[in-house]
Motif scaffolding. Sequence first.
Motif, PDB file in Angstrom:
ATOM      1  N   ILE A   1       0.836  -1.201   0.000  1.00  0.00           N
ATOM      2  CA  ILE A   1       0.000   0.000   0.000  1.00  0.00           C
ATOM      3  C   ILE A   1       0.872   1.253   0.000  1.00  0.00           C
ATOM      4  O   ILE A   1       2.035   1.230   0.426  1.00  0.00           O
ATOM      5  CB  ILE A   1      -0.985   0.030   1.191  1.00  0.00           C
ATOM      6  CG1 ILE A   1      -0.256   0.315   2.523  1.00  0.00           C
ATOM      7  CG2 ILE A   1      -1.771  -1.289   1.307  1.00  0.00           C
ATOM      8  CD1 ILE A   1      -1.206   0.633   3.676  1.00  0.00           C
ATOM      9  N   LEU A   2       0.284   2.345  -0.465  1.00  0.00           N
ATOM     10  CA  LEU A   2       0.961   3.644  -0.459  1.00  0.00           C
ATOM     11  C   LEU A   2      -0.095   4.733  -0.551  1.00  0.00           C
ATOM     12  O   LEU A   2      -1.259   4.458  -0.860  1.00  0.00           O
ATOM     13  CB  LEU A   2       1.991   3.726  -1.602  1.00  0.00           C
ATOM     14  CG  LEU A   2       1.513   3.408  -3.020  1.00  0.00           C
ATOM     15  CD1 LEU A   2       0.780   4.588  -3.659  1.00  0.00           C
ATOM     16  CD2 LEU A   2       2.712   3.021  -3.886  1.00  0.00           C
TER      17      LEU A   2
ATOM     18  N   GLN B   1       5.738   6.537  -7.698  1.00  0.00           N
ATOM     19  CA  GLN B   1       6.798   6.636  -8.707  1.00  0.00           C
ATOM     20  C   GLN B   1       7.951   5.695  -8.385  1.00  0.00           C
ATOM     21  O   GLN B   1       8.493   5.022  -9.275  1.00  0.00           O
ATOM     22  CB  GLN B   1       7.302   8.082  -8.801  1.00  0.00           C
ATOM     23  CG  GLN B   1       6.268   9.021  -9.452  1.00  0.00           C
ATOM     24  CD  GLN B   1       6.650  10.495  -9.335  1.00  0.00           C
ATOM     25  OE1 GLN B   1       7.432  10.864  -8.446  1.00  0.00           O
ATOM     26  NE2 GLN B   1       6.089  11.334 -10.202  1.00  0.00           N
ATOM     27  N   ALA B   2       8.311   5.636  -7.101  1.00  0.00           N
ATOM     28  CA  ALA B   2       9.417   4.763  -6.701  1.00  0.00           C
ATOM     29  C   ALA B   2       9.066   3.303  -6.966  1.00  0.00           C
ATOM     30  O   ALA B   2       9.895   2.527  -7.456  1.00  0.00           O
ATOM     31  CB  ALA B   2       9.750   4.980  -5.224  1.00  0.00           C
TER      32      ALA B   2
ATOM     33  N   PHE C   1      10.862   0.840  -9.721  1.00  0.00           N
ATOM     34  CA  PHE C   1      11.418  -0.442  -9.272  1.00  0.00           C
ATOM     35  C   PHE C   1      10.857  -1.596 -10.103  1.00  0.00           C
ATOM     36  O   PHE C   1      11.594  -2.479 -10.552  1.00  0.00           O
ATOM     37  CB  PHE C   1      11.101  -0.642  -7.783  1.00  0.00           C
ATOM     38  CG  PHE C   1      11.626  -1.921  -7.211  1.00  0.00           C
ATOM     39  CD1 PHE C   1      12.915  -1.998  -6.697  1.00  0.00           C
ATOM     40  CD2 PHE C   1      10.835  -3.069  -7.186  1.00  0.00           C
ATOM     41  CE1 PHE C   1      13.406  -3.187  -6.172  1.00  0.00           C
ATOM     42  CE2 PHE C   1      11.317  -4.261  -6.662  1.00  0.00           C
ATOM     43  CZ  PHE C   1      12.611  -4.320  -6.156  1.00  0.00           C
ATOM     44  N   CYS C   2       9.540  -1.577 -10.311  1.00  0.00           N
ATOM     45  CA  CYS C   2       8.892  -2.660 -11.068  1.00  0.00           C
ATOM     46  C   CYS C   2       9.415  -2.713 -12.501  1.00  0.00           C
ATOM     47  O   CYS C   2       9.624  -3.793 -13.065  1.00  0.00           O
ATOM     48  CB  CYS C   2       7.379  -2.478 -11.066  1.00  0.00           C
ATOM     49  SG  CYS C   2       6.627  -2.838  -9.471  1.00  0.00           S
ATOM     50  N   GLN C   3       9.609  -1.519 -13.093  1.00  0.00           N
ATOM     51  CA  GLN C   3      10.129  -1.474 -14.459  1.00  0.00           C
ATOM     52  C   GLN C   3      11.544  -2.051 -14.515  1.00  0.00           C
ATOM     53  O   GLN C   3      11.860  -2.885 -15.365  1.00  0.00           O
ATOM     54  CB  GLN C   3      10.098  -0.029 -14.987  1.00  0.00           C
ATOM     55  CG  GLN C   3       8.676   0.381 -15.433  1.00  0.00           C
ATOM     56  CD  GLN C   3       8.424   1.873 -15.361  1.00  0.00           C
ATOM     57  OE1 GLN C   3       9.350   2.674 -15.396  1.00  0.00           O
ATOM     58  NE2 GLN C   3       7.147   2.259 -15.255  1.00  0.00           N
TER      59      GLN C   3
ATOM     60  N   ALA D   1      -3.943  11.462  -9.087  1.00  0.00           N
ATOM     61  CA  ALA D   1      -2.517  11.631  -9.438  1.00  0.00           C
ATOM     62  C   ALA D   1      -1.705  10.433  -8.951  1.00  0.00           C
ATOM     63  O   ALA D   1      -0.798   9.951  -9.644  1.00  0.00           O
ATOM     64  CB  ALA D   1      -1.985  12.930  -8.827  1.00  0.00           C
ATOM     65  N   VAL D   2      -2.044   9.930  -7.764  1.00  0.00           N
ATOM     66  CA  VAL D   2      -1.337   8.755  -7.237  1.00  0.00           C
ATOM     67  C   VAL D   2      -1.637   7.542  -8.116  1.00  0.00           C
ATOM     68  O   VAL D   2      -0.727   6.790  -8.501  1.00  0.00           O
ATOM     69  CB  VAL D   2      -1.733   8.477  -5.766  1.00  0.00           C
ATOM     70  CG1 VAL D   2      -1.117   7.168  -5.280  1.00  0.00           C
ATOM     71  CG2 VAL D   2      -1.300   9.630  -4.867  1.00  0.00           C
ATOM     72  N   ALA D   3      -2.926   7.372  -8.458  1.00  0.00           N
ATOM     73  CA  ALA D   3      -3.313   6.237  -9.311  1.00  0.00           C
ATOM     74  C   ALA D   3      -2.549   6.287 -10.629  1.00  0.00           C
ATOM     75  O   ALA D   3      -2.048   5.269 -11.119  1.00  0.00           O
ATOM     76  CB  ALA D   3      -4.820   6.268  -9.559  1.00  0.00           C
TER      77      ALA D   3
END
Lengths: 375, 375
Positions: free
Chosen positions: A106-107, A114-115, A119-121, A151-153
């Motif tokens: 969660i975040l 973005q972090a 990381f996933c990329q 914006a978070v989504a």
Amino acid sequence: MNLLTIDTPALIIEESKMNANIERMRNKAKSLGVTLRPHLKTSKCWEVAKRQLWTAQGPATVSTLKEAEEFATHGVKDIIYAVGIAPQKLFRVAELLRQGVDLKIILDNVQSAQAVSAFCQKQDLPIKVLIEIDCDGHRSGLKPNDTELLAVAKAICSPARLVGVLTHAGGSYDVNTPEALSQRATGERDGICTAAKRLREAGYDIEIVSVGSTPTALSDTDLTGVTELRAGVYVFFDLFQAGVGICNIDDIALSLLVTVIGHQKEKGWVITDGGWMALSRDRGTANQAIDQGYGLVCDVNGKLIEGLFVSSANQEHGIISARSGNNLHLEDFPIGTRLRILPNHACSTGAQHPKYVVVDRSLEVKEIWDRFYGW
Amino acid sequence: MNLLTIDTPALIIEESKMNANIERMRNKAKSLGVTLRPHLKTSKCWEVAKRQLWTAQGPATVSTLKEAEEFATHGVKDIIYAVGIAPQKLFRVAELLRQGVDLKIILDNVQSAQAVSAFCQKQDLPIKVLIEIDCDGHRSGLKPNDTELLAVAKAICSPARLVGVLTHAGGSYDVNTPEALSQRATGERDGICTAAKRLREAGYDIEIVSVGSTPTALSDTDLTGVTELRAGVYVFFDLFQAGVGICNIDDIALSLLVTVIGHQKEKGWVITDGGWMALSRDRGTANQAIDQGYGLVCDVNGKLIEGLFVSSANQEHGIISARSGNNLHLEDFPIGTRLRILPNHACSTGAQHPKYVVVDRSLEVKEIWDRFYGW
């Protein structure tokens, strides 16, 4: 081995009470038509956790990656780590995913999103993310109508994937009437459903709509729109939850077995070997209608001794006194007497102990269960 | 490995500060002309304990038999278990004695003295006993002039043996001026010397006259008549001891490394992964002149950030806010920022952790030290 012979202080689980508490929450989730995702942070013990889980694979909630790692070794797959992710923890998340654990994080902010996405990329890893929603202003999360929500989504980019929203009505710990609890539960539901609706309208596929706190879960509410319920401390209950009004003192399944080591006659004190190291420093009931000190006092069979409480505690000393007046007869508590203390908070008292001693309606020790700790 | 890469929350020891604290207490005991018998309950860690001890064999003080057993495996021989004995614990005492450990126990009542004597006779074992004296009314022990003192001494029968008297000025934790501390230290000395004198006049050979608490040990006093000094928390110090006035905040050798995981802009909150599970529930400074919340905030290098404190804590969340006004600039604390929290109480914060991360005037991790727990 029984409660008159084992060494003290020792943390006792009364198994039949624990099982009844588990059954109660399971039935409640069923009647609400939602999936129960038990929070395993209270016990940090597989023997307790497996009794709470619907299937051995989950679903489950954890408060640390250590819990996720430990329970994963027992085969739990469907886990939400319900504390906002710190980016440097993503390597441990990735390791669990590679082991086949369906761990969700969660975040509540663009920077973390973005972090996680970066990381996933970089790792070519599809981490599932829930956005944390703040339904009552007590801690983390975005308000349901916060302009930043979209914006978070948007900042959660493939291969990371937004799968849901999550909230925790921690503010429900401050109230103590069925009406107020019901209101909090409704607020929790309304908040999370508002957030889910906004995200769905923006085109996101929101599979998980997760709410939960033990008090709101057990209050009178309608969870239409919610998919799952999280709760943890219900497995043992404690004096704080009794103060909130969602359990009886007799439902508390956890107690600390202590031994009388001395008296102070002038003061009417009984001194035991159960200090704050064994009870924890949790004084959560201090601001409730009844301040229970460091805990209530039962005889070795678990029968409440009315009018007594642990009025003070040092590291390895507990001081028992009468709540009012001088009605404590020290001769009733000779040196070596064993007593059981009901704790303020099962999560914090549990954390002081490497193991649980399990009994069931008798003094005989049925089993010893290991408990882990750390991060 | 350094403090920017290790996982959080993590408990950090700054070794040079710890060593200076150890040196300070050692010099103080030397100047007072008494033997230092460090209390090892604060760290529960051999790497810390061995630096505190005068020789690898002791003398040492412990608060649990678990500590005695653990430290005995490292060769510590001269140990006082400084919590009133519960009779059923005598089997573990006997086992340590048989291993060659010179373990001494304490008690403060006739019933315990009789139980110990009976045990010693049955087991043919010479357990050494100290009588606990209450110098300030804060917990256990007989008053120095209590009529029961000689009755307790008489009830300690061969092969059990009365070897001394012991007191702990726990009441010194409630004061905060050099004058008041000096007065408590004098009271501690006078109390124990009165008890020793009465016992000697009755014909008992009192070898050990033991006092101690970190605040009284470091205050201005004259310990004529006292043979040894016990103290524990000085090894790390903490905000509580700073509030008592016997250390500076800069002397505190223990801190919790945390990571920023979120913000609440409207409230000016920085949210970290250091909750009460990692800091403990200890709010010992709440009744001092300055309430430090759940701790003070330093940057990752350990430099205090003025005006901030951990204002609230949940199980795995710490909330940092400005003590007054709105002077907290959230942009100074982006997600992922590492901070260090100075704890209220080194004993209780330490107890939440399985290990210590050791650094020394830099961010590099020098060593990881294990810490034990339980009873």
